[in-house]
Design a protein around this motif. Structure first.
Motif, short mmCIF file in Angstrom:
data_model
loop_
_atom_site.label_atom_id
_atom_site.label_comp_id
_atom_site.label_asym_id
_atom_site.label_seq_id
_atom_site.Cartn_x
_atom_site.Cartn_y
_atom_site.Cartn_z
N THR A 169 0.85 -1.20 0.00
CA THR A 169 0.00 0.00 0.00
C THR A 169 0.88 1.25 0.00
O THR A 169 0.58 2.24 -0.67
CB THR A 169 -0.97 -0.03 1.20
OG1 THR A 169 -1.74 -1.23 1.09
CG2 THR A 169 -1.90 1.16 1.22
N ALA A 170 2.00 1.18 0.71
CA ALA A 170 2.93 2.32 0.74
C ALA A 170 3.45 2.61 -0.67
O ALA A 170 3.49 3.76 -1.11
CB ALA A 170 4.10 1.99 1.67
N LYS A 171 3.78 1.56 -1.38
CA LYS A 171 4.31 1.70 -2.75
C LYS A 171 3.26 2.39 -3.63
O LYS A 171 3.56 3.32 -4.38
CB LYS A 171 4.61 0.31 -3.29
CG LYS A 171 5.79 0.24 -4.20
CD LYS A 171 6.15 -1.21 -4.49
CE LYS A 171 7.40 -1.33 -5.29
NZ LYS A 171 7.83 -2.71 -5.44
N LEU A 172 2.02 1.93 -3.50
CA LEU A 172 0.90 2.48 -4.25
C LEU A 172 0.73 3.98 -3.96
O LEU A 172 0.40 4.78 -4.84
CB LEU A 172 -0.35 1.70 -3.81
CG LEU A 172 -1.67 2.12 -4.37
CD1 LEU A 172 -1.82 1.48 -5.74
CD2 LEU A 172 -2.81 1.63 -3.46
N LEU A 173 0.97 4.36 -2.69
CA LEU A 173 0.78 5.76 -2.28
C LEU A 173 2.04 6.59 -2.54
O LEU A 173 2.13 7.75 -2.12
CB LEU A 173 0.40 5.82 -0.80
CG LEU A 173 -0.94 5.17 -0.43
CD1 LEU A 173 -1.14 5.17 1.08
CD2 LEU A 173 -2.11 5.90 -1.11
N PRO A 181 5.96 2.07 8.69
CA PRO A 181 6.10 3.35 9.37
C PRO A 181 5.68 4.53 8.49
O PRO A 181 5.10 5.50 8.98
CB PRO A 181 7.61 3.43 9.68
CG PRO A 181 8.11 2.02 9.58
CD PRO A 181 7.21 1.32 8.62
N ALA A 182 5.92 4.44 7.17
CA ALA A 182 5.57 5.53 6.25
C ALA A 182 4.05 5.68 6.14
O ALA A 182 3.52 6.80 6.19
CB ALA A 182 6.18 5.27 4.88
N LYS A 185 2.69 7.19 9.36
CA LYS A 185 2.97 8.63 9.46
C LYS A 185 1.98 9.43 8.61
O LYS A 185 1.40 10.42 9.08
CB LYS A 185 4.41 8.88 8.98
CG LYS A 185 4.96 10.20 9.41
CD LYS A 185 6.45 10.28 9.13
CE LYS A 185 6.86 11.74 9.18
NZ LYS A 185 7.99 12.01 8.30
N LEU A 186 1.75 8.96 7.38
CA LEU A 186 0.83 9.67 6.50
C LEU A 186 -0.61 9.56 7.04
O LEU A 186 -1.39 10.53 6.98
CB LEU A 186 0.91 9.06 5.09
CG LEU A 186 0.05 9.71 4.01
CD1 LEU A 186 0.46 11.17 3.77
CD2 LEU A 186 0.15 8.94 2.68
N ALA A 187 -0.95 8.40 7.60
CA ALA A 187 -2.31 8.17 8.13
C ALA A 187 -2.66 9.16 9.22
O ALA A 187 -3.83 9.52 9.39
CB ALA A 187 -2.42 6.74 8.64
N ALA A 188 -1.64 9.62 9.95
CA ALA A 188 -1.89 10.56 11.06
C ALA A 188 -2.49 11.86 10.54
O ALA A 188 -3.16 12.59 11.28
CB ALA A 188 -0.60 10.81 11.81
N ILE A 235 -6.61 7.64 2.50
CA ILE A 235 -6.52 6.21 2.16
C ILE A 235 -5.61 5.50 3.17
O ILE A 235 -5.94 4.42 3.67
CB ILE A 235 -6.02 6.02 0.71
CG1 ILE A 235 -7.12 6.44 -0.27
CG2 ILE A 235 -5.58 4.58 0.45
CD1 ILE A 235 -6.71 6.42 -1.74
N ALA A 236 -4.46 6.11 3.47
CA ALA A 236 -3.54 5.51 4.45
C ALA A 236 -4.25 5.29 5.77
O ALA A 236 -4.11 4.24 6.42
CB ALA A 236 -2.32 6.41 4.64
N CYS A 237 -5.05 6.28 6.16
CA CYS A 237 -5.76 6.23 7.44
C CYS A 237 -6.80 5.10 7.44
O CYS A 237 -6.87 4.30 8.38
CB CYS A 237 -6.41 7.59 7.68
SG CYS A 237 -7.21 7.72 9.26
N ALA A 238 -7.60 5.02 6.36
CA ALA A 238 -8.64 3.98 6.28
C ALA A 238 -8.01 2.59 6.21
O ALA A 238 -8.51 1.64 6.80
CB ALA A 238 -9.51 4.23 5.05
N PHE A 239 -6.88 2.49 5.49
CA PHE A 239 -6.18 1.20 5.38
C PHE A 239 -5.65 0.78 6.75
O PHE A 239 -5.86 -0.36 7.19
CB PHE A 239 -5.02 1.34 4.37
CG PHE A 239 -4.09 0.17 4.40
CD1 PHE A 239 -4.38 -0.99 3.68
CD2 PHE A 239 -2.92 0.19 5.17
CE1 PHE A 239 -3.54 -2.09 3.73
CE2 PHE A 239 -2.08 -0.90 5.22
CZ PHE A 239 -2.38 -2.04 4.50
#
Ligand code: KG4
Ligand code: ZN
Length: 337
Positions: A169-173, A181-182, A185-188, A235-239
């Motif tokens: 998912t990180a790669k996708l984003l 960790p990435a 951090k973005l999800a925050a 998206i990071a947050c929902a994931f």
């Protein structure tokens, strides 16, 4: 007993010395993150070569930090699997060779056993029995742990492991490796109300995990919306919420099914702050206790291998001088102490 531990199953060279009376004497870690970052994931051959370069210098460093000479080592433990076979063979060959040269026994250690015993490196150790949630880059598992080597796998990943789903998912984003960790951090910065991701395999009985659908859900959500910073954060947050909630639901089920009151959480994803908070809340609700290793011992390290090796060597377990490593290895094949 004073054991040198060697961890080389993936992209971290971990070395430690564990003493049966004094506990952990010293440990050091060399992470290969920078080496693999430009490829977006671990390149096995590069990993093996880097372990070859780093293992012996790190062993010298750890012995000197522990303030001991090699003659003070009475046993060697090395990760024999599961993991990348070339990387495993580096630690296995070095561990076996040193043990032979020093005239001490050597013991092969299961990487996931190392993870599930890691909270025992802390002052507040879990007593047996307990349920272990093991969430790393390669595994998502729930294990019923009655004692060292007495493991019953209650649930396993049927496709991508939790950490792997974070990484993909990180790669996708457009985030770097490792993704966990990435993404966290973005999800925050994300809005938890904007998207709702499914909680895979929670509406049917059982304790297996499937996280590959979440990555696809993230991909479709991204395609259907404006690809801007806020959307990516949402998206990071929902994931992250979906992974955390799914793991919490399965942990609750495992504790209820086994009737146990202790939960151990280990493996790289165990470093996730949202997961820690959620499981703390769950444990309180169930009047159970939850145990974690300190953050640096959630991810791969030599300390957990040295300690697991110490327990096994103390119980008289070691193997003849064959170099063994297994890319695949079930926890249930291990022998009890
Ligand atoms: O246990 P580990 O160091 O290596 C394996 O044995 O796989 O786990 C690495 C995994 C990676 O997938 C990484 O993205 C994930 O753990 N991870 C995290 C966090 N820190 C590491 N996932 C979510 N949140 C984190 N804070
Ligand atoms: Zn691991």
């Amino acid at each position: 007993m004073r054991v040198l531990g060697i961890e080389t199953s993936c992209d971290e060279t971990g070395i430690a010395v564990f003493d049966s009376n004094q506990g952990l004497l010293a440990h050091a870690l060399h992470s290969q993150i920078a080496l693999h970052a430009e490829y977006g994931g671990v390149v096995p051959e590069l990993a093996s070569r880097d372990h070859v370069r780093k293992c012996l210098p790190l062993i010298s460093q750890v012995l000197s930090e522990a303030g001991i000479d090699k003659s003070a080592i009475t046993g060697v433990a090395y990760t024999a699997g599961p993991g990348l076979i070339g990387a495993l063979l580096v630690g296995a060959s070095i561990g076996r060779s040193l043990a032979w040269a020093w005239g001490v026994p050597a013991v092969p250690i299961h990487h996931m056993e190392g993870h599930l015993l890691a909270p025992m490196l802390e002052p507040d150790k879990p007593a047996f029995p307990f349920v272990a949630l093991l969430v790393s880059g390669g595994h998502s598992m729930l294990v019923d742990v009655q004692g060292v080597g007495q493991y019953q796998v209650l649930g396993d990943s049927i496709d991508d492991a939790a950490g792997e789903a974070f990484d993909k998912t990180a790669k996708l984003l457009g985030l770097g490796y490792p993704g966990g960790p990435a993404v966290a951090k973005l999800a925050a910065q994300g809005n938890p109300e904007r998207f709702h991701f499914p909680r895979p395999m929670t509406n049917r009985p059982g304790l297996d995990f499937s996280f590959s659908g979440l990555k696809t859900f993230a991909m479709n959500t991204l395609h259907n919306h404006e690809n801007d910073n806020q959307t990516r954060a949402d998206i990071a947050c929902a994931f992250e919420d979906a992974v955390v909630e799914t793991l919490a639901i399965k942990c609750k089920r495992a504790l209820q099914q086994t009737g146990q009151r202790r939960l151990v959480v280990a493996g790289g994803v165990g470093a996730n702050e949202k997961l820690r908070q959620r499981l703390k809340q769950l444990a309180k609700h169930l009047q159970a206790e939850v145990f974690y290793p300190r953050l640096e011992f959630c991810t791969d390290n030599g300390a957990m291998i040295a300690m697991a090796g110490c327990l096994r060597l103390q119980a008289g377990q070691h193997q003849p001088t064959s170099i063994d490593a297994f890319a695949r290895w079930s926890l249930e094949e291990l022998s009890p102490l």
